[in-house]
Design an enzyme around this catalytic site. Structure first.
Site, mmCIF file in Angstrom:
data_model
loop_
_atom_site.group_PDB
_atom_site.id
_atom_site.type_symbol
_atom_site.label_atom_id
_atom_site.label_comp_id
_atom_site.label_asym_id
_atom_site.label_seq_id
_atom_site.Cartn_x
_atom_site.Cartn_y
_atom_site.Cartn_z
ATOM 1 N N GLU A 56 -45.777 -8.709 -14.797
ATOM 2 C CA GLU A 56 -45.701 -7.366 -15.373
ATOM 3 C C GLU A 56 -44.430 -6.644 -14.939
ATOM 4 O O GLU A 56 -43.794 -5.952 -15.740
ATOM 5 C CB GLU A 56 -46.930 -6.535 -14.953
ATOM 6 C CG GLU A 56 -48.248 -7.098 -15.433
ATOM 7 C CD GLU A 56 -48.925 -7.974 -14.392
ATOM 8 O OE1 GLU A 56 -50.150 -7.862 -14.234
ATOM 9 O OE2 GLU A 56 -48.210 -8.780 -13.735
ATOM 10 N N CYS A 79 -52.866 -6.438 -11.021
ATOM 11 C CA CYS A 79 -53.347 -6.209 -9.658
ATOM 12 C C CYS A 79 -53.451 -4.720 -9.365
ATOM 13 O O CYS A 79 -52.727 -3.897 -9.926
ATOM 14 C CB CYS A 79 -52.447 -6.915 -8.644
ATOM 15 S SG CYS A 79 -50.729 -6.369 -8.634
ATOM 16 N N CYS A 88 -49.421 -3.743 -9.964
ATOM 17 C CA CYS A 88 -48.887 -3.811 -11.328
ATOM 18 C C CYS A 88 -49.583 -2.804 -12.244
ATOM 19 O O CYS A 88 -48.982 -2.324 -13.202
ATOM 20 C CB CYS A 88 -49.048 -5.227 -11.877
ATOM 21 S SG CYS A 88 -47.930 -6.414 -11.089
ATOM 22 N N ALA A 166 -53.316 -52.779 -9.706
ATOM 23 C CA ALA A 166 -52.398 -53.717 -9.038
ATOM 24 C C ALA A 166 -52.967 -55.128 -9.178
ATOM 25 O O ALA A 166 -54.145 -55.318 -9.477
ATOM 26 C CB ALA A 166 -52.238 -53.364 -7.553
ATOM 27 N N ALA A 168 -53.925 -58.882 -7.499
ATOM 28 C CA ALA A 168 -54.683 -59.197 -6.284
ATOM 29 C C ALA A 168 -53.806 -59.126 -5.039
ATOM 30 O O ALA A 168 -54.266 -58.784 -3.948
ATOM 31 C CB ALA A 168 -55.313 -60.585 -6.410
ATOM 32 N N ARG A 188 -46.115 -33.840 -11.990
ATOM 33 C CA ARG A 188 -45.937 -33.387 -10.604
ATOM 34 C C ARG A 188 -45.353 -31.977 -10.545
ATOM 35 O O ARG A 188 -45.718 -31.170 -9.689
ATOM 36 C CB ARG A 188 -45.014 -34.351 -9.849
ATOM 37 C CG ARG A 188 -45.629 -35.683 -9.500
ATOM 38 C CD ARG A 188 -44.633 -36.592 -8.791
ATOM 39 N NE ARG A 188 -45.199 -37.887 -8.444
ATOM 40 C CZ ARG A 188 -44.539 -38.876 -7.868
ATOM 41 N NH1 ARG A 188 -43.236 -38.724 -7.587
ATOM 42 N NH2 ARG A 188 -45.150 -40.014 -7.581
ATOM 43 N N GLY A 300 -55.385 -44.248 -4.192
ATOM 44 C CA GLY A 300 -55.961 -45.502 -4.663
ATOM 45 C C GLY A 300 -57.411 -45.364 -5.072
ATOM 46 O O GLY A 300 -57.953 -44.256 -5.213
ATOM 47 N N LEU A 303 -60.087 -43.253 -2.703
ATOM 48 C CA LEU A 303 -59.968 -41.804 -2.800
ATOM 49 C C LEU A 303 -60.355 -41.319 -4.193
ATOM 50 O O LEU A 303 -61.030 -40.291 -4.337
ATOM 51 C CB LEU A 303 -58.535 -41.379 -2.464
ATOM 52 C CG LEU A 303 -58.219 -39.881 -2.505
ATOM 53 C CD1 LEU A 303 -59.177 -39.092 -1.631
ATOM 54 C CD2 LEU A 303 -56.771 -39.627 -2.074
#
Length: 366
Positions: A56, A79, A88, A166, A168, A188, A300, A303
């Site tokens: 703002e 806010c 704001c 992946a 083996a 990202r 991996g 997780l």
């Protein structure tokens, strides 16, 4: 266009501006603001890196005297509290804005309707809830941190057609092609942090930075490593002084490893580790307590399964390559311990596109 359609079109503009702040403004929300005098845009802004100036304020400074009698479209309730900058809501009142249109009420207890109330008390017409669902989606990270004390997690997987990450032997570079990898770097950029587990960090020695896009901002790089097994000579350890590295560890992490990582400039965060393994929810809560709102997990199978099992992932970003690695390949997901099909996590498809020879789909947990 009808008045409703016009309001939605203007709010869509504000939401596009707000999206520019994703990954750059934590712990603040990513907010966009468009100010119109009649049909003419006289000011626009979005939350700046680090969370200020607010959207703002940027839009009002651009509009100047043209803000008097204008309509302001703001993706989140202005806010109402004094922090590093004045409220704001007060800025909009002082500028003489005649109407304010918002998408969401701010759940922050310091605001939570007070901004709207201040505007109405000053005689400003307020319209709430325009494109509320879209704004909720955009600021899912901020909203979840404020209301649940957790960040919004996007789980990213790059797999073969048969769900392997992946061979083996552990070879995984590269399952997907160059266009898909560039897309990952763009993903990202829209997150506050990129996170992996200790197994992935040890196996891949990743860098986890945004590369090839001229990025001015780098996400925080996080490793969940209960005993700090990752050596400080790793790529993350060697570059901790260049862009932030946070090591989340358990209470039993050796003192020597803590000292060594601290010497690199990394931030050490202790979290619960029952049975020697980090508990995912407390680890995420510790990260949210430090202000993180959006985390991209590139870990991996173990997780990934934990995040899905505990309903801690909000989105699944899936990159699929046109190759098969067979049952001997490493699975994208660890054991989910499902007894019934009804217990399986259900996801909603939000987006799909082709990236060279690969496909990208974005799913949300139902």
């Amino acid at each position: 266009m009808s008045d409703k359609a016009t309001d939605e079109a203007r709010m869509a503009h504000a939401l596009r501006l707000a999206a520019r702040g994703l990954g750059n403004v934590w712990p603040n929300p990513a907010v966009g603001c468009v100010i119109l005098q009649g049909d003419r845009v006289v000011g626009r802004g979005w939350t700046q890196p680090g969370g200020r100036p607010h959207a703002e304020r940027r839009a009002l400074d651009q509009a100047g005297a043209a803000a008097r009698g204008a309509t302001a479209f703001v993706t989140l309730e202005p806010c109402a509290h004094h922090g590093h900058t004045p409220p704001c809501a007060e800025g909009l009142i002082a500028a003489g804005v005649a109407r304010v249109v918002t998408a969401l009420t701010d759940p922050d207890p310091r605001v939570a309707g007070r901004g709207h109330a201040m505007l109405r008390a000053a005689g400003i017409a307020v319209t709430e809830g325009v494109l509320q669902a879209e704004a909720t989606r955009l600021n899912a990270g901020f909203l979840r941190r404020v209301t649940e004390g957790l960040p919004f997690v996007t789980l990213k997987l790059a797999t073969s057609l048969d769900g392997r990450i992946a061979t083996a032997s552990g070879e995984s570079r590269w399952i997907t092609g160059a266009q898909a990898r560039t897309h990952v770097h763009m993903l990202r950029m829209t997150h506050d942090a990129v996170m992996v587990g200790a197994g992935t960090a040890l196996a891949d020695d990743p860098d986890l930075t945004v590369r090839g896009l001229g990025a001015r901002h780098q996400p925080v790089r996080i490793v969940l490593d209960s005993r700090l097994r990752l050596p400080v000579g790793s790529r993350l350890g060697r570059s901790a002084g260049d862009s932030p590295v946070w090591m989340v560890h358990g209470p039993d992490a050796p003192a020597a490893a803590r000292s060594a990582w601290a010497a690199t400039g990394a931030t050490l965060i202790e979290a619960e580790a029952p049975g020697g393994s980090l508990a995912t929810r407390p680890a995420l809560a510790a990260l949210a307590a430090r202000g993180l709102t959006r985390i991209l997990c590139e870990g991996g199978g173990t997780l990934a399964a934990s995040l899905l099992n505990d309903r801690l992932a909000g989105d699944l970003a899936l990159y699929t390559a046109g190759l098969a690695l067979g049952a001997e390949g490493r699975a994208a997901l660890g054991a989910l311990k499902l007894a019934r099909l009804a217990d399986a996590p259900r996801l909603i498809l939000r987006e799909s596109q082709t990236l060279g020879a690969d496909s990208y789909t974005l799913w949300s947990l139902a």
